[in-house]
Design a protein around this motif. Structure first.
Motif, PDB file in Angstrom:
ATOM      1  N   PHE A 194       0.834  -1.207   0.000  1.00 46.09           N
ATOM      2  CA  PHE A 194       0.000   0.000   0.000  1.00 46.09           C
ATOM      3  C   PHE A 194       0.868   1.256   0.000  1.00 46.09           C
ATOM      4  CE2 PHE A 194      -2.072   3.360   2.496  1.00 46.09           C
ATOM      5  CZ  PHE A 194      -3.132   3.641   1.650  1.00 46.09           C
ATOM      6  N   LEU A 195       1.881   1.290   0.865  1.00 46.89           N
ATOM      7  CA  LEU A 195       2.751   2.462   0.933  1.00 46.89           C
ATOM      8  C   LEU A 195       3.548   2.653  -0.353  1.00 46.89           C
ATOM      9  CD1 LEU A 195       4.064   2.359   4.605  1.00 46.89           C
ATOM     10  CD2 LEU A 195       2.389   3.920   3.620  1.00 46.89           C
ATOM     11  N   ASN A 196       4.009   1.564  -0.951  1.00 48.42           N
ATOM     12  CA  ASN A 196       4.727   1.680  -2.227  1.00 48.42           C
ATOM     13  C   ASN A 196       3.815   2.214  -3.331  1.00 48.42           C
ATOM     14  OD1 ASN A 196       7.264   0.887  -1.358  1.00 48.42           O
ATOM     15  ND2 ASN A 196       6.846  -1.279  -1.699  1.00 48.42           N
ATOM     16  N   GLY A 197       2.592   1.727  -3.390  1.00 43.95           N
ATOM     17  CA  GLY A 197       1.639   2.234  -4.379  1.00 43.95           C
ATOM     18  C   GLY A 197       1.308   3.694  -4.153  1.00 43.95           C
ATOM     19  N   LEU A 198       1.121   4.054  -2.872  1.00 42.34           N
ATOM     20  CA  LEU A 198       0.845   5.447  -2.537  1.00 42.34           C
ATOM     21  C   LEU A 198       2.031   6.344  -2.869  1.00 42.34           C
ATOM     22  CD1 LEU A 198      -1.372   7.227  -1.329  1.00 42.34           C
ATOM     23  CD2 LEU A 198      -0.353   6.830   0.915  1.00 42.34           C
ATOM     24  N   LEU A 199       3.236   5.833  -2.688  1.00 45.10           N
ATOM     25  CA  LEU A 199       4.436   6.599  -3.021  1.00 45.10           C
ATOM     26  C   LEU A 199       4.509   6.859  -4.526  1.00 45.10           C
ATOM     27  CD1 LEU A 199       7.127   7.837  -2.075  1.00 45.10           C
ATOM     28  CD2 LEU A 199       8.169   5.617  -2.508  1.00 45.10           C
ATOM     29  N   ILE A 200       4.187   5.868  -5.324  1.00 46.85           N
ATOM     30  CA  ILE A 200       4.203   6.042  -6.778  1.00 46.85           C
ATOM     31  C   ILE A 200       3.161   7.069  -7.211  1.00 46.85           C
ATOM     32  CG2 ILE A 200       3.725   4.876  -8.968  1.00 46.85           C
ATOM     33  CD1 ILE A 200       5.013   2.360  -7.684  1.00 46.85           C
ATOM     34  N   LEU A 201       1.962   6.963  -6.651  1.00 52.23           N
ATOM     35  CA  LEU A 201       0.895   7.905  -7.010  1.00 52.23           C
ATOM     36  C   LEU A 201       1.228   9.331  -6.587  1.00 52.23           C
ATOM     37  CD1 LEU A 201      -2.312   5.851  -6.160  1.00 52.23           C
ATOM     38  CD2 LEU A 201      -1.454   6.480  -8.409  1.00 52.23           C
ATOM     39  N   THR A 202       1.674   9.499  -5.351  1.00 49.63           N
ATOM     40  CA  THR A 202       1.972  10.855  -4.886  1.00 49.63           C
ATOM     41  C   THR A 202       3.196  11.443  -5.601  1.00 49.63           C
ATOM     42  OG1 THR A 202       3.206   9.958  -2.998  1.00 49.63           O
ATOM     43  CG2 THR A 202       0.914  10.590  -2.620  1.00 49.63           C
ATOM     44  N   SER A 203       4.154  10.603  -5.961  1.00 48.25           N
ATOM     45  CA  SER A 203       5.320  11.107  -6.689  1.00 48.25           C
ATOM     46  C   SER A 203       4.916  11.661  -8.052  1.00 48.25           C
ATOM     47  CB  SER A 203       6.354  10.004  -6.868  1.00 48.25           C
ATOM     48  OG  SER A 203       6.855   9.572  -5.642  1.00 48.25           O
ATOM     49  N   GLY A 204       4.128  10.899  -8.776  1.00 45.58           N
ATOM     50  CA  GLY A 204       3.669  11.359 -10.084  1.00 45.58           C
ATOM     51  C   GLY A 204       2.809  12.605  -9.991  1.00 45.58           C
ATOM     52  N   PHE A 205       1.908  12.626  -9.002  1.00 48.01           N
ATOM     53  CA  PHE A 205       1.025  13.775  -8.827  1.00 48.01           C
ATOM     54  C   PHE A 205       1.821  15.008  -8.414  1.00 48.01           C
ATOM     55  CE2 PHE A 205      -2.677  15.854  -6.580  1.00 48.01           C
ATOM     56  CZ  PHE A 205      -3.351  16.151  -7.746  1.00 48.01           C
ATOM     57  N   LEU A 206       2.845  14.814  -7.585  1.00 42.94           N
ATOM     58  CA  LEU A 206       3.672  15.929  -7.152  1.00 42.94           C
ATOM     59  C   LEU A 206       4.459  16.523  -8.311  1.00 42.94           C
ATOM     60  CD1 LEU A 206       4.351  17.466  -4.560  1.00 42.94           C
ATOM     61  CD2 LEU A 206       6.216  15.868  -4.187  1.00 42.94           C
ATOM     62  N   VAL A 207       4.969  15.676  -9.185  1.00 41.50           N
ATOM     63  CA  VAL A 207       5.683  16.166 -10.373  1.00 41.50           C
ATOM     64  C   VAL A 207       4.740  16.993 -11.245  1.00 41.50           C
ATOM     65  CG1 VAL A 207       6.758  15.440 -12.536  1.00 41.50           C
ATOM     66  CG2 VAL A 207       7.428  14.367 -10.400  1.00 41.50           C
ATOM     67  N   LEU A 208       3.527  16.502 -11.461  1.00 40.23           N
ATOM     68  CA  LEU A 208       2.569  17.252 -12.275  1.00 40.23           C
ATOM     69  C   LEU A 208       2.201  18.590 -11.643  1.00 40.23           C
ATOM     70  CD1 LEU A 208       0.177  14.390 -13.430  1.00 40.23           C
ATOM     71  CD2 LEU A 208       1.882  15.612 -14.788  1.00 40.23           C
ATOM     72  N   LEU A 209       2.006  18.590 -10.331  1.00 40.43           N
ATOM     73  CA  LEU A 209       1.657  19.838  -9.654  1.00 40.43           C
ATOM     74  C   LEU A 209       2.791  20.851  -9.732  1.00 40.43           C
ATOM     75  CD1 LEU A 209      -0.156  18.492  -6.475  1.00 40.43           C
ATOM     76  CD2 LEU A 209      -1.167  19.817  -8.326  1.00 40.43           C
ATOM     77  N   ILE A 210       4.011  20.397  -9.570  1.00 36.21           N
ATOM     78  CA  ILE A 210       5.152  21.312  -9.641  1.00 36.21           C
ATOM     79  C   ILE A 210       5.299  21.884 -11.056  1.00 36.21           C
ATOM     80  CG2 ILE A 210       7.677  21.408  -9.534  1.00 36.21           C
ATOM     81  CD1 ILE A 210       7.448  19.491  -7.125  1.00 36.21           C
ATOM     82  N   LEU A 211       5.057  21.057 -12.058  1.00 39.24           N
ATOM     83  CA  LEU A 211       5.156  21.545 -13.432  1.00 39.24           C
ATOM     84  C   LEU A 211       4.049  22.532 -13.782  1.00 39.24           C
ATOM     85  CD1 LEU A 211       6.178  18.313 -15.335  1.00 39.24           C
ATOM     86  CD2 LEU A 211       7.582  20.321 -14.879  1.00 39.24           C
ATOM     87  N   MET A 212       2.938  22.512 -13.055  1.00 41.67           N
ATOM     88  CA  MET A 212       1.835  23.428 -13.320  1.00 41.67           C
ATOM     89  C   MET A 212       2.090  24.828 -12.756  1.00 41.67           C
ATOM     90  SD  MET A 212      -1.435  20.953 -12.729  1.00 41.67           S
ATOM     91  CE  MET A 212      -2.572  22.311 -12.665  1.00 41.67           C
TER      92      MET A 212
END
Length: 80
Positions: free
Chosen positions: A7-25
């Protein structure tokens, strides 16, 4: 314990991708890499809009969740 780690590994992947998108915005502030790729062409209005403030808040919240997941994975590894 394996389910928590998955669960934590999956959450880490999701939040990492979402964080990259938010920073690029985020809008470029100038004087850095954003000027090199055309970020300096936009006009700055001096103030931040509601959308920018909400984007900042969401980015900070996702970064806090990302950090907590990193700490959680570290604790699991340490005590396993």
């Amino acid at each position: 314990m394996d389910y928590v780690r998955w669960f934590l590994n999956g959450l880490l992947i999701l939040t990492s991708g979402f964080l990259v998108l938010l920073i690029l915005m985020h809008k470029g502030r100038g004087g850095g890499m954003s000027d090199m790729f055309g970020g300096g062409l936009s006009s700055s209005l001096g103030g931040s809009s509601v959308a920018e403030r909400n984007l900042n808040r969401i980015t900070v919240a996702v970064a806090v969740v990302w950090s907590a997941v990193i700490v959680g994975i570290g604790v699991l590894i340490r005590f396993s």
